[in-house]
Scaffold this motif. Sequence first.
Motif, PDB file in Angstrom:
ATOM      1  N   GLN A   7       0.826  -1.206   0.000  1.00  0.00           N
ATOM      2  CA  GLN A   7       0.000   0.000   0.000  1.00  0.00           C
ATOM      3  C   GLN A   7       0.861   1.256   0.000  1.00  0.00           C
ATOM      4  O   GLN A   7       0.544   2.236  -0.681  1.00  0.00           O
ATOM      5  N   ARG A   8       1.951   1.227   0.751  1.00  0.00           N
ATOM      6  CA  ARG A   8       2.850   2.381   0.764  1.00  0.00           C
ATOM      7  C   ARG A   8       3.491   2.582  -0.611  1.00  0.00           C
ATOM      8  O   ARG A   8       3.623   3.717  -1.088  1.00  0.00           O
ATOM      9  N   ARG A   9       3.864   1.474  -1.236  1.00  0.00           N
ATOM     10  CA  ARG A   9       4.480   1.556  -2.550  1.00  0.00           C
ATOM     11  C   ARG A   9       3.488   2.126  -3.561  1.00  0.00           C
ATOM     12  O   ARG A   9       3.844   2.986  -4.378  1.00  0.00           O
ATOM     13  N   SER A  10       2.242   1.683  -3.496  1.00  0.00           N
ATOM     14  CA  SER A  10       1.216   2.178  -4.406  1.00  0.00           C
ATOM     15  C   SER A  10       0.935   3.656  -4.182  1.00  0.00           C
ATOM     16  O   SER A  10       0.747   4.426  -5.133  1.00  0.00           O
ATOM     17  N   ALA A  11       0.936   4.052  -2.920  1.00  0.00           N
ATOM     18  CA  ALA A  11       0.668   5.459  -2.599  1.00  0.00           C
ATOM     19  C   ALA A  11       1.783   6.356  -3.122  1.00  0.00           C
ATOM     20  O   ALA A  11       1.523   7.451  -3.651  1.00  0.00           O
ATOM     21  N   ARG A  12       3.025   5.911  -2.977  1.00  0.00           N
ATOM     22  CA  ARG A  12       4.149   6.712  -3.476  1.00  0.00           C
ATOM     23  C   ARG A  12       4.107   6.826  -4.995  1.00  0.00           C
ATOM     24  O   ARG A  12       4.405   7.881  -5.565  1.00  0.00           O
ATOM     25  N   LEU A  13       3.742   5.732  -5.665  1.00  0.00           N
ATOM     26  CA  LEU A  13       3.648   5.772  -7.117  1.00  0.00           C
ATOM     27  C   LEU A  13       2.531   6.708  -7.553  1.00  0.00           C
ATOM     28  O   LEU A  13       2.696   7.506  -8.492  1.00  0.00           O
ATOM     29  N   ALA A  14       1.400   6.633  -6.876  1.00  0.00           N
ATOM     30  CA  ALA A  14       0.274   7.506  -7.206  1.00  0.00           C
ATOM     31  C   ALA A  14       0.638   8.972  -7.027  1.00  0.00           C
ATOM     32  O   ALA A  14       0.213   9.837  -7.803  1.00  0.00           O
ATOM     33  N   ALA A  15       1.454   9.261  -6.020  1.00  0.00           N
ATOM     34  CA  ALA A  15       1.876  10.641  -5.792  1.00  0.00           C
ATOM     35  C   ALA A  15       2.734  11.157  -6.941  1.00  0.00           C
ATOM     36  O   ALA A  15       2.739  12.360  -7.230  1.00  0.00           O
ATOM     37  N   ARG A  16       3.464  10.263  -7.598  1.00  0.00           N
ATOM     38  CA  ARG A  16       4.331  10.658  -8.706  1.00  0.00           C
ATOM     39  C   ARG A  16       3.597  10.741 -10.038  1.00  0.00           C
ATOM     40  O   ARG A  16       3.880  11.626 -10.859  1.00  0.00           O
ATOM     41  N   VAL A  17       2.679   9.797 -10.285  1.00  0.00           N
ATOM     42  CA  VAL A  17       2.109   9.692 -11.632  1.00  0.00           C
ATOM     43  C   VAL A  17       0.624  10.028 -11.696  1.00  0.00           C
ATOM     44  O   VAL A  17       0.078  10.145 -12.802  1.00  0.00           O
TER      45      VAL A  17
END
Length: 288
Positions: A7-17
């Motif tokens: 979930q943390r990984r997905s959240a960080r990716l969403a913040a970028r893209v």
Amino acid sequence: MPISRGQRRSARLAARVGGRRVLVTGASGAIGREVAVLLGQAGAELLLLGRHPQELDESARRAATGGGTVRTFSVDLTDPGRLSSFTDRLIDDYGGVDILINNAGRSIRRGTVHAADRPHDYRRTMAVNYFGAVDLTLRLLPGMRERGHGHIVNVGTIGLQLGMSRFTAYNPSKAALEAFGESLAPELRHEGIAVSTVHLPLVRTRMSMPTQAFARLPALDPRQAAHLICRALVTRKPRVSTRLGTLGELLGVAAPRLRLALAALEYRHLPESPAAMRGTENEAATHD
């Protein structure tokens, strides 16, 4: 409830893209498709480029489950006219892209003893892996500069880091793309545009399938490879690699003779692909 690592990984990716326009080349292949799925789930506005319309449609269908916008374009990077028309339309209709992932690639595994009469293999590999990616980057870069932000991700290979044999067409083409990115990055650093190279290890795709000996070696699946590419988007680091790849690079500096000896062992003990032995194209080269 604690937040999981995924979930943390997905959240960080969403913040970028999230809300960003992202172009993925080679999106009709396995790795490009998985990248598209991850980016679609993260809220990116996706533009998928590939050579195979049916496979592109399947990539778009899977990527769209995240709820974002997905458009597909059947374009061969080695056709300058088609590429020019595509980028002109992309700029006119959508204003260019925020993120470019140069994932498309042509792979040939053939010992040079079987390639002495096949210089065309080298030209065609360079046409996709280097000139196609560079042409696309140069056409889309002015828009990133105008907006003052962007990210270019070039997909490279662990073969360079390990000095692997039988890739005398493939490895140099990826080396050229990596060098292009490394030379470009300092020019863009103060313009808000990052350039990253991702050194992918062996991945189980139709590119690696013809080499039967690879079936016995550890490898990533396409989803894992896609996560590695997305790590570059999250971190914006110049280089993303595996531990094995990093070790290979260190050996190349600290103990180059040892790395050469290990690569020579690999050459002796991993056989040629059947197509290379027959002197045919099928199974020796693939292009996504």
